[in-house]
Design a protein around this motif. Structure first.
Motif, PDB file in Angstrom:
ATOM      1  N   LEU A  12      10.880 -21.236  -0.745  1.00 15.11           N
ATOM      2  CA  LEU A  12       9.595 -20.535  -0.841  1.00 15.11           C
ATOM      3  C   LEU A  12       9.774 -19.017  -0.825  1.00 15.11           C
ATOM      4  O   LEU A  12       9.029 -18.298  -1.493  1.00 15.11           O
ATOM      5  N   ILE A  13      10.764 -18.537  -0.081  1.00 14.88           N
ATOM      6  CA  ILE A  13      11.082 -17.098  -0.123  1.00 14.88           C
ATOM      7  C   ILE A  13      11.458 -16.713  -1.554  1.00 14.88           C
ATOM      8  O   ILE A  13      11.041 -15.675  -2.063  1.00 14.88           O
ATOM      9  N   GLY A  14      12.244 -17.566  -2.202  1.00 12.14           N
ATOM     10  CA  GLY A  14      12.610 -17.320  -3.593  1.00 12.14           C
ATOM     11  C   GLY A  14      11.411 -17.261  -4.517  1.00 12.14           C
ATOM     12  O   GLY A  14      11.432 -16.560  -5.536  1.00 12.14           O
ATOM     13  N   ASN A  15      10.339 -17.966  -4.175  1.00 10.01           N
ATOM     14  CA  ASN A  15       9.118 -17.995  -4.993  1.00 10.01           C
ATOM     15  C   ASN A  15       8.369 -16.663  -5.005  1.00 10.01           C
ATOM     16  O   ASN A  15       7.537 -16.430  -5.877  1.00 10.01           O
ATOM     17  N   ILE A  16       8.642 -15.821  -4.017  1.00 14.42           N
ATOM     18  CA  ILE A  16       7.948 -14.519  -3.963  1.00 14.42           C
ATOM     19  C   ILE A  16       8.457 -13.658  -5.113  1.00 14.42           C
ATOM     20  O   ILE A  16       9.625 -13.295  -5.157  1.00 14.42           O
ATOM     21  N   SER A  17       7.567 -13.350  -6.056  1.00 13.86           N
ATOM     22  CA  SER A  17       7.968 -12.593  -7.250  1.00 13.86           C
ATOM     23  C   SER A  17       7.428 -11.171  -7.182  1.00 13.86           C
ATOM     24  O   SER A  17       6.243 -10.932  -7.439  1.00 13.86           O
ATOM     25  N   PHE A  18       8.297 -10.238  -6.844  1.00 12.70           N
ATOM     26  CA  PHE A  18       7.881  -8.844  -6.759  1.00 12.70           C
ATOM     27  C   PHE A  18       7.517  -8.288  -8.135  1.00 12.70           C
ATOM     28  O   PHE A  18       6.614  -7.466  -8.255  1.00 12.70           O
ATOM     29  N   SER A  19       8.199  -8.741  -9.171  1.00  9.04           N
ATOM     30  CA  SER A  19       7.885  -8.276 -10.524  1.00  9.04           C
ATOM     31  C   SER A  19       6.478  -8.714 -10.930  1.00  9.04           C
ATOM     32  O   SER A  19       5.718  -7.945 -11.523  1.00  9.04           O
ATOM     33  N   TYR A  20       6.134  -9.943 -10.583  1.00  2.00           N
ATOM     34  CA  TYR A  20       4.801 -10.466 -10.905  1.00  2.00           C
ATOM     35  C   TYR A  20       3.726  -9.716 -10.128  1.00  2.00           C
ATOM     36  O   TYR A  20       2.721  -9.269 -10.702  1.00  2.00           O
ATOM     37  N   VAL A  21       3.929  -9.556  -8.825  1.00  2.27           N
ATOM     38  CA  VAL A  21       2.934  -8.910  -7.967  1.00  2.27           C
ATOM     39  C   VAL A  21       2.706  -7.462  -8.385  1.00  2.27           C
ATOM     40  O   VAL A  21       1.553  -7.010  -8.530  1.00  2.27           O
ATOM     41  N   LEU A  22       3.780  -6.704  -8.597  1.00  3.83           N
ATOM     42  CA  LEU A  22       3.638  -5.290  -8.944  1.00  3.83           C
ATOM     43  C   LEU A  22       2.985  -5.099 -10.305  1.00  3.83           C
ATOM     44  O   LEU A  22       2.181  -4.177 -10.485  1.00  3.83           O
ATOM     45  N   THR A  23       3.301  -5.967 -11.263  1.00  9.34           N
ATOM     46  CA  THR A  23       2.680  -5.859 -12.582  1.00  9.34           C
ATOM     47  C   THR A  23       1.205  -6.225 -12.517  1.00  9.34           C
ATOM     48  O   THR A  23       0.373  -5.610 -13.192  1.00  9.34           O
ATOM     49  N   LYS A  24       0.871  -7.200 -11.698  1.00  2.57           N
ATOM     50  CA  LYS A  24      -0.541  -7.562 -11.499  1.00  2.57           C
ATOM     51  C   LYS A  24      -1.313  -6.399 -10.885  1.00  2.57           C
ATOM     52  O   LYS A  24      -2.438  -6.095 -11.286  1.00  2.57           O
ATOM     53  N   ILE A  25      -0.702  -5.736  -9.907  1.00  5.42           N
ATOM     54  CA  ILE A  25      -1.359  -4.595  -9.260  1.00  5.42           C
ATOM     55  C   ILE A  25      -1.518  -3.434 -10.236  1.00  5.42           C
ATOM     56  O   ILE A  25      -2.579  -2.815 -10.325  1.00  5.42           O
ATOM     57  N   LYS A  26      -0.445  -3.143 -10.982  1.00  9.62           N
ATOM     58  CA  LYS A  26      -0.431  -1.968 -11.861  1.00  9.62           C
ATOM     59  C   LYS A  26      -1.218  -2.186 -13.156  1.00  9.62           C
ATOM     60  O   LYS A  26      -2.018  -1.336 -13.556  1.00  9.62           O
ATOM     61  N   TYR A  52       9.212   1.248 -10.327  1.00 10.40           N
ATOM     62  CA  TYR A  52       8.821  -0.138 -10.063  1.00 10.40           C
ATOM     63  C   TYR A  52      10.019  -1.080 -10.168  1.00 10.40           C
ATOM     64  O   TYR A  52      10.129  -2.055  -9.419  1.00 10.40           O
ATOM     65  N   ALA A  53      10.924  -0.782 -11.098  1.00  5.72           N
ATOM     66  CA  ALA A  53      12.128  -1.607 -11.241  1.00  5.72           C
ATOM     67  C   ALA A  53      12.977  -1.559  -9.976  1.00  5.72           C
ATOM     68  O   ALA A  53      13.524  -2.582  -9.542  1.00  5.72           O
TER      69      ALA A  53
END
Length: 194
Positions: A12-26, A52-53
């Motif tokens: 589940l930790i692996g499921n956390i997608s920072f790329s997805y979250v940041l793009t959704k926010i931005k 962001y990268a």
């Protein structure tokens, strides 16, 4: 039961997608709608830029670090520590929370191996980065850097478990980069602009 819960948490930790979250926010959009369609650092670099990268890279590396630390603190054997590392990578690459469409796992794999065996990790990272700088192909450096993991493990006389672990991580990485490998062979892979 405790080991199962630890392994589930690592996935589940692996499921956390920072790329997805940041793009959704931005951008209010899914990172997988852009560029390579990959939920990872390189695609974020092309879509959102360097700042962001870097955030995505750090976040994904931390996932691997946390999983191995959890394994070392709580799991009952070396094999369970290895499974913690594999499951966080699998969770990143095939996240149930994102329809099993994630990233390619390089940053998370780096976090895993930096914590599991720093010397092996830094040798492979160094070679991978050198290839990226020379060739300007992130995928080439990633594939070669990950492919030599088992070789470096053998050269440094690590355990058989570490060798199997390195082989699994290497195989997952090569599999996830199969489209990039095809484009590299054809000469159509995108180069990184520094």
């Amino acid at each position: 039961m405790k080991d199962f819960i630890i392994l589930l948490v690592c996935y589940l930790i692996g499921n956390i997608s920072f790329s997805y979250v940041l793009t959704k926010i931005k951008l209010k959009k899914d990172i997988r709608e852009f560029g390579s369609g990959n939920a990872g650092t390189t695609n974020v670099l092309r879509v959102l830029g360097r700042k962001y990268a870097i955030l995505v890279l750090v976040g994904d590396v931390l996932k691997g670090i946390i999983a191995i630390i959890l394994g070392k603190l709580l799991a009952s054997s070396e094999m369970y520590i290895i499974l913690c590392g594999l499951l966080v990578i699998i969770g990143h690459n095939w996240p149930a929370l994102m329809g099993f469409r994630g990233g390619k796992g390089i940053a998370t794999s780096i976090g895993v191996f930096v914590t599991y065996d720093p010397i092996v990790a830094f040798i492979c990272i160094g070679i991978g980065v050198l290839i990226i700088v020379i060739s300007k192909y992130v995928s080439l450096g990633s594939v070669i850097g990950m492919s030599i993991f088992p070789i470096v493990v053998v050269m440094l006389s690590r355990s058989f478990e570490a060798f199997i672990f390195a082989c699994c991580v290497s195989a997952i990485s090569i599999y996830k980069h199969r489209a990039n490998i095809s484009r590299l062979i054809k000469g159509t892979e995108n180069k990184l602009k520094f």
